[in-house]
Design an enzyme around this catalytic site. Structure first.
Site, short mmCIF file in Angstrom:
data_model
loop_
_atom_site.label_atom_id
_atom_site.label_comp_id
_atom_site.label_asym_id
_atom_site.label_seq_id
_atom_site.Cartn_x
_atom_site.Cartn_y
_atom_site.Cartn_z
N ALA A 121 0.85 -1.21 0.00
CA ALA A 121 0.00 0.00 0.00
C ALA A 121 0.87 1.25 0.00
O ALA A 121 1.79 1.36 0.80
CB ALA A 121 -0.90 -0.01 1.23
N TYR A 181 7.50 11.80 -3.61
CA TYR A 181 7.09 10.38 -3.65
C TYR A 181 8.31 9.47 -3.45
O TYR A 181 8.31 8.57 -2.61
CB TYR A 181 6.39 10.04 -4.98
#
Ligand code: UDP
Length: 329
Positions: A78, A145
């Site tokens: 995830a 990210y």
């Protein structure tokens, strides 16, 4: 019987891992908040008694922790994954990719899991000095990210070191295949090009298309995760790639169709190419799907991308404004 838990198991890579675990006859628990994952990615498994699917945020420790009871293998897939939104809104990236990882680590420690495999990202190498790039290359994240995924990985390794948690990180290179994300954000090249193909629009090639990527087919990646769980390795980081690197022009040739060019983005490497020595030696794993075969499989399932947004030069220009604004020298 081995019990496995997959965070992000309704997502692109996670759902392929779930398929393999169920095929092996394991009990599988999926935790997903469906932010980018989709229940439909597992709809073909809906009659599977060995699968349970729960809508939970991984950074909600109180809610997610009880699911780790009795679990042997944890696959922590995830994460939030797009570049531009991570520049515009870094907070949720920290919450999912760092805080969420911390919750997974603490739940795994509490319930004494036997193996935790982390979804590492090759984006940590940024623009590396050497190709193929090995795991010991310098860490040079170019945007939040990549940074958050790397901090998550450092947490994982640290929990391995301090608490002797049996952890591994597989750093994936440009994974593509069926069920890759089709969300509203401008993202990975396959989703962009497939939606353009379906709409009969030209492929928006970045730069001159000679840049190359280590395109790795998703079922090969899923198989590497299973091998990692079955191995006795601990506290190690292993690259997962295809064994080659392929130009965007080659991809266009395989997909067939017209092209139009968009400017090269700052911070983008001209090449990604995994040094696979460790994967071969330690995991005894080899990728099996060639780019030609992988593209063939995708084209057989191209309807999946029917709902995906169709990008063009203007909408890409708008969507990548902050990329140019913040990452230019
Ligand atoms: N790319 C492209 N057109 C697009 C989107 C991406 O030509 O509309 C190229 C991009 O320049 C890069 C490659 O495709 O060389 C892979 O891009 P992606 O964002 O999928 O992965 P990353 O650049 O993070 O490796």
């Amino acid at each position: 019987m081995i019990k496995a838990l997959v965070t992000g198991g309704a997502g692109f890579i996670g759902s392929h891992i779930v398929d393999l675990l169920l095929e092996m006859g394991l009990k599988v628990i999926v935790l997903d908040n469906f932010s980018t994952g989709r229940p439909e990615n597992l709809s073909h498994q809906q009659h599977q008694n060995d699968l349970s699917l729960h809508q939970v945020d991984i950074d909600d420790y109180k809610k997610m922790e009880p699911f780790f009871r009795g679990v042997d293998w944890v696959f922590h897939m995830a994460a939030l994954a797009d570049i531009v939104p991570s520049i515009q809104q870094p907070f949720p990236y920290h919450q999912s990719n760092v805080d969420g990882t911390m919750c997974v680590l603490e739940a795994s420690r509490k319930h004494k899991i036997k193996r935790l495999i982390y979804a590492g990202s090759s984006s940590c190498y940024g623009i590396p000095d050497k190709y193929p790039t090995s795991e010991s290359a310098e860490i040079r994240p170019q945007y939040p990210y990549a940074f958050a995924k790397n901090i998550g990985e450092q947490y994982v390794m640290h929990w391995g070191q301090v608490y002797n948690l049996p952890v591994l990180s597989l750093r994936m290179f440009n994974v593509y295949g069926t069920r890759s994300r089709t969300s509203g954000t401008y993202g990975a090249v396959f989703g962009v090009f497939l939606a353009q193909k379906l709409a009969g629009k030209p492929y928006t090639v970045v730069g001159d298309g000679t840049q190359t990527r280590d395109f790795t087919y998703v079922t090969d990646v899923a198989a590497a995760y299973i091998k990692a769980a079955q191995s006795d390795l601990q506290q190690d980081i292993i690259n997962i790639g295809s064994g080659g690197t392929y130009s965007i022009n080659r991809l266009v040739e395989l997909l067939e169709g017209e092209v139009i060019y968009v400017p090269k983005r700052p911070g983008e490497p001209d090449c990604t190419f995994a040094d696979m020595t460790k994967a071969r030696q330690l995991l005894n794993w080899e990728p099996e799907v060639s780019l030609e075969e992988g593209v063939g499989k995708i084209l057989e399932n191209i309807d999946y991308w029917k709902e995906a947004p169709v990008w063009d030069v203007n909408s890409i220009d708008e969507a990548t404004k902050d990329w140019f604004k913040y990452l230019s020298d």
